[in-house]
Enzyme design. Structure first.
Site, PDB file in Angstrom:
ATOM      1  N   PRO A 128      13.361 -81.632  11.616  1.00 44.97           N
ATOM      2  CA  PRO A 128      12.566 -80.819  10.862  1.00 44.97           C
ATOM      3  C   PRO A 128      13.406 -79.128  10.135  1.00 44.97           C
ATOM      4  O   PRO A 128      13.231 -79.177   8.567  1.00 44.97           O
ATOM      5  CB  PRO A 128      11.041 -81.156  11.146  1.00 44.97           C
ATOM      6  N   GLY A 340      26.156 -93.852 -22.858  1.00 45.41           N
ATOM      7  CA  GLY A 340      24.664 -94.208 -22.804  1.00 45.41           C
ATOM      8  C   GLY A 340      24.851 -95.518 -21.893  1.00 45.41           C
ATOM      9  O   GLY A 340      23.663 -95.780 -21.099  1.00 45.41           O
ATOM     10  N   GLU A 363      26.381 -83.979   7.001  1.00 44.32           N
ATOM     11  CA  GLU A 363      27.471 -83.797   7.849  1.00 44.32           C
ATOM     12  C   GLU A 363      28.076 -81.839   7.623  1.00 44.32           C
ATOM     13  O   GLU A 363      29.534 -81.950   7.900  1.00 44.32           O
ATOM     14  CB  GLU A 363      29.137 -83.933   8.114  1.00 44.32           C
TER      15      GLU A 363
END
Length: 384
Positions: A128, A340, A363
């Site tokens: 984290p 589109g 990575e």
């Protein structure tokens, strides 16, 4: 620079191309919607020896060279990028790290099962609060008796849920910085290892990405990979090979987007003629083709250097940097050519665009690649 593949390399490329386009591509769009893990694809790759391509035959692998591996991986990515990322981490980082740093017992125990695809491998480095700077990781491994007890959380682990084993880095000496990091082989059913919720990702949605949580996870000392303190070097060396794999994935997705754009331009009519007749679009196609060819040659050059036993860190980072940024440009242009329609899920270029976005991040981000490249140039006075 020209690069001529050998007859054997061309045969591998052709075999994987047929498999991927016939078996993987038709299901890729549905997998993107359902997030179904491509277990059947990986089983087929394992049966053909493609899950242990660079593992020597004595450990159950194919004993192929790196060039064969990257051309095969690019073909898988062309058809299904989610399958390719699992194949890449498994081959480039897990199998090669065990082959390079493992004991003879570890090689005999794990490589045959990995090479056959019976067991999938994962690599857990990121945390984290430790992404681009892995020395900040806080996962700890404490030696007790004849075991290590591991505590901590790893984030963004590719194949975290479906892997049968994972190579994990953890600090064994908190005072030694990156030299205090060690690596361990941990099997999925080890008590104390739990898998967190799967990430809901923008792209590569059929590959699972999850946290791995270690709570008093006890593993035998013989599961340490390399010596204590080797973990950072094992990870960085593995990532060198992995970065050539990212270049291959980028190349495959870029070629798929390019082919889709060319086909659409040949068929779409505006102002009384196909849009392929307009100079502005033709120049876009020319630029796309040129960038793809440049990325292909950089990838093959880095792979050949690896095969020759040369130091290829610089070339791997360059190939990863250029190819991953290239595929983001190519997929964006492919959507622009579709107009589109490219913004809808009816056409595959929308998926290619989402799948490609992570290649400049995982990575080692593009910014980290530039740090690696510039450091090598200035510190080691590398000549290009």
């Amino acid at each position: 620079m020209s690069f001529k593949l050998t007859e054997e390399q061309l045969m591998i490329q052709s075999m994987v191309r047929d498999l991927a386009r016939n078996e993987f591509a038709p299901k890729a769009m549905e997998r993107d919607k359902t997030k179904e893990f491509p277990a059947d694809n990986l089983k087929m790759l394992g049966e053909l020896g493609l899950m242990g391509m660079m593992v020597p035959p004595e450990y159950g692998g194919s004993g192929a060279d790196s060039v064969s591996y990257v051309v095969a991986l690019a073909e898988v990515a062309y058809a299904c990028a989610s399958t390719a990322v699992v194949m890449s981490v498994h081959n480039s980082i897990v199998c090669e790290s065990i082959l390079r740093s493992g004991t003879e017992d570890q090689k005999k125990k794990y490589l045959p099962r990995l090479a056959s695809g019976e067991v999938l491998g994962a690599f857990a480095l990121t945390e984290p609060n430790a992404g681009s700077d892995p020395s900040r990781q806080t996962t700890k491994a404490v030696f007790e008796g004849d075991s290590y007890v591991i505590n901590g959380t790893k984030r963004f682990t590719t194949t975290g849920k479906n892997a049968g084993l994972v190579i994990v880095t953890a600090k064994t000496d908190e005072t030694a910085g990156h030299k205090g990091i060690s690596a361990f082989i941990i099997e999925r059913d080890t008590p104390g290892l739990t898998v967190g919720p799967l990430e809901d990702k923008m792209g590569l949605r059929a590959s699972d990405t999850a946290d791995l949580i270690f709570e008093d996870c006890r593993i035998p000392a013989e599961n340490r990979l390399g010596n204590e303190g080797d973990g950072f070097l094992i990870a960085m060396t593995g990532l060198d090979g992995g970065r050539i794999g990212i270049a291959a994935q980028s190349l495959g997705v870029a070629k798929a987007a390019f082919d889709a754009a060319v086909q659409y331009a040949r068929e779409r009519e505006q102002f009384g003629r196909t849009i392929s007749k307009f100079q502005g679009l033709r120049w876009m196609i020319a630029d796309m083709a040129t960038e793809i060819e440049a990325a292909r040659l950089m990838m093959l050059s880095a792979a050949e250097m690896k095969d020759n036993g040369e130091n290829y860190t610089l070339q791997a980072s360059m190939a990863k940097l250029f190819a991953s940024e290239m595929v983001n440009r190519i997929t964006a242009k492919a959507i622009q050519i579709h107009g589109g329609y490219g913004f809808t899920k009816e056409y595959p270029v929308e998926r290619y665009y989402r799948d490609a976005r992570v290649f400049t991040i995982y990575e080692g981000t593009s910014e980290i690649q530039r740090v690696v490249i510039s450091n090598l140039i200035f510190r080691d006075k590398r000549k290009l």
